[in-house]
Design a protein around this motif. Structure first.
Motif, PDB file in Angstrom:
ATOM      1  N   LEU A  16       6.919  -6.361  -4.554  1.00  0.00           N
ATOM      2  CA  LEU A  16       6.729  -6.969  -3.238  1.00  0.00           C
ATOM      3  C   LEU A  16       6.094  -6.023  -2.227  1.00  0.00           C
ATOM      4  CD1 LEU A  16      10.220  -8.719  -2.877  1.00  0.00           C
ATOM      5  CD2 LEU A  16       8.151  -9.558  -3.991  1.00  0.00           C
ATOM      6  N   ASN A  30       3.359  -7.275   0.114  1.00  0.00           N
ATOM      7  CA  ASN A  30       3.580  -8.474   0.923  1.00  0.00           C
ATOM      8  C   ASN A  30       3.728  -8.125   2.397  1.00  0.00           C
ATOM      9  OD1 ASN A  30       4.169  -9.190  -1.825  1.00  0.00           O
ATOM     10  ND2 ASN A  30       5.078 -11.069  -1.082  1.00  0.00           N
ATOM     11  N   GLY A  82       5.039  -7.777   5.941  1.00  0.00           N
ATOM     12  CA  GLY A  82       6.396  -7.693   6.468  1.00  0.00           C
ATOM     13  C   GLY A  82       7.333  -6.858   5.629  1.00  0.00           C
ATOM     14  N   TYR A  83       6.878  -6.387   4.465  1.00  0.00           N
ATOM     15  CA  TYR A  83       7.753  -5.629   3.570  1.00  0.00           C
ATOM     16  C   TYR A  83       8.191  -4.307   4.209  1.00  0.00           C
ATOM     17  CZ  TYR A  83       9.337  -3.148  -0.639  1.00  0.00           C
ATOM     18  OH  TYR A  83      10.072  -2.442  -1.561  1.00  0.00           O
ATOM     19  N   ALA A  85      10.664  -4.779   6.959  1.00  0.00           N
ATOM     20  CA  ALA A  85      11.979  -5.168   6.438  1.00  0.00           C
ATOM     21  C   ALA A  85      12.776  -3.947   5.979  1.00  0.00           C
ATOM     22  CB  ALA A  85      11.804  -6.150   5.285  1.00  0.00           C
ATOM     23  N   LYS A 126      11.378 -15.153   3.194  1.00  0.00           N
ATOM     24  CA  LYS A 126      10.517 -14.851   4.343  1.00  0.00           C
ATOM     25  C   LYS A 126       9.284 -14.068   3.921  1.00  0.00           C
ATOM     26  CE  LYS A 126      10.707 -12.786   8.976  1.00  0.00           C
ATOM     27  NZ  LYS A 126      11.577 -12.065   9.942  1.00  0.00           N
ATOM     28  N   LEU A 127       9.420 -13.268   2.886  1.00  0.00           N
ATOM     29  CA  LEU A 127       8.289 -12.495   2.371  1.00  0.00           C
ATOM     30  C   LEU A 127       7.326 -13.364   1.555  1.00  0.00           C
ATOM     31  CD1 LEU A 127      10.121  -9.210   1.284  1.00  0.00           C
ATOM     32  CD2 LEU A 127       8.576  -9.509   3.234  1.00  0.00           C
TER      33      LEU A 127
END
Length: 326
Positions: free
Chosen positions: A65, A68, A70-71, A74, A111-112
């Motif tokens: 991920l 991706n 926003g990773y 996060a 969300k991801l």
């Protein structure tokens, strides 16, 4: 007893009342142990971010991920999702045991923009040293760390381990015993030798073999952990390949309960959208399945869970064939 069409029709009336089968794994997939240099806030925050990255990979079914959107943000907020943590002393130094709140992690994965294919089962490690004896958890720490850093859980043999030779030969009785005892269809077999090792990954009864070289045992085992994860990923990580519909043939069903458990297993798989029984013959059934992944990938993932074995040539009229393990 053998299945009949009438029996299947009767069972379908009762399947809705059966609770789904849940995969059982050793430990929580939301819990991770990471090394730390000290107990400072900076080290703890860094450990939380590393631990969350591993958990996200697990919950996303092994997908990478990191690209991706926003990773990174996060990971920077990982502390807000921590449910509990504890420092411990280990042979390798100070470690931090971190457990995340499951709901928060699942919401973040969604969300991801990731569709989860379910948490992969752990890999049972049956690794023999130069003397032929199975290595214990401490000796396999570098292998487990390499796999864990990429979101793959491992389990270790207990006081009554399976016979490595029978597992390597994909003996159905041996693999059924592995599933009952360790709740997985993934087994890594290894034999260390001077300067190298021979490896076999069993996934749903199918074997992948390779050799490794290393100047030290830790380097050799660490490379094996990464090689294992790479091979599991190529076989099982088919998310994004597009939805499909097709037919699965499953044999080895000797009772009504076997059939009910098979259907419950399919219904519990997050990539399966619809299951219909088309017919039965002797100890097998032909199923129509609509899924979010190709039939070959679905069959591989089902077999990795330990309840089923992949078969060679598909049954006539089926896209993939499996055998039920009790």
């Amino acid at each position: 007893m053998r299945l009949s069409r009438l029996l299947i029709a009767t069972l379908l009336l009762f399947l809705a009342a059966l609770p789904p089968l849940r995969a059982q794994v050793a430990g929580s997939p939301y819990s991770v142990v990471v090394p730390v240099a000290d107990t400072s806030d900076a080290q703890r925050d860094q450990a939380f971010a590393s631990a969350l990255g591993q958990v996200l990979t697990r919950v996303a079914g092994g997908q990478d991920l990191r690209g991706n959107a926003g990773y990174g943000d996060a990971l920077g907020k990982a502390a807000s999702m921590v449910q509990k943590f504890q420092y411990q002393r280990a042979a390798t130094g100070l470690i931090l045991d971190v457990e995340f709140e499951p709901g928060s992690v699942r919401r973040l994965v969604s969300k991801l923009g990731v569709q989860s294919a379910g948490i992969k089962p752990p890999v049972l490690l049956l690794v023999q040293g130069n003397d032929g004896h199975l290595l214990d958890q401490a000796a396999l720490a570098s292998l487990a760390a390499a796999a864990g850093a990429r979101g793959t859980n491992v389990v270790y043999p207990d006081g009554n381990p399976p016979d490595p030779a029978k597992v390597a030969a994909a003996d159905p009785a041996a693999l059924a015993a592995v599933n009952q005892q360790y709740h997985t269809g993934l087994v890594l077999l290894g034999k260390l030798r001077d300067g190298g090792a021979d490896w076999t990954l069993i996934s749903g009864g199918q074997a992948q073999r390779w050799n490794g070289q290393g100047e030290s045992a830790d380097a050799l085992l660490g490379d094996a952990g990464n090689g294992m994860v790479d091979r599991i990923g190529k076989q099982l990580n088919v998310i994004g390949a597009g939805p499909s519909e097709g037919k699965l043939w499953v044999s080895g069903l000797d009772s009504a309960m076997d059939y009910a458990n098979l259907v419950a297993t399919l219904q519990d798989d997050p990539s399966v959208k619809q299951v219909l029984t088309l017919g039965a013959q002797n100890d097998g059934v032909l199923l129509y399945v609509k899924a979010s992944v190709p039939m070959s990938g679905l069959a591989a993932n089902l077999a990795a869970g330990g309840h089923l074995l992949l078969q060679g040539e598909p049954h006539p009229g089926a896209d993939a064939s499996l055998r039920w393990l009790r």
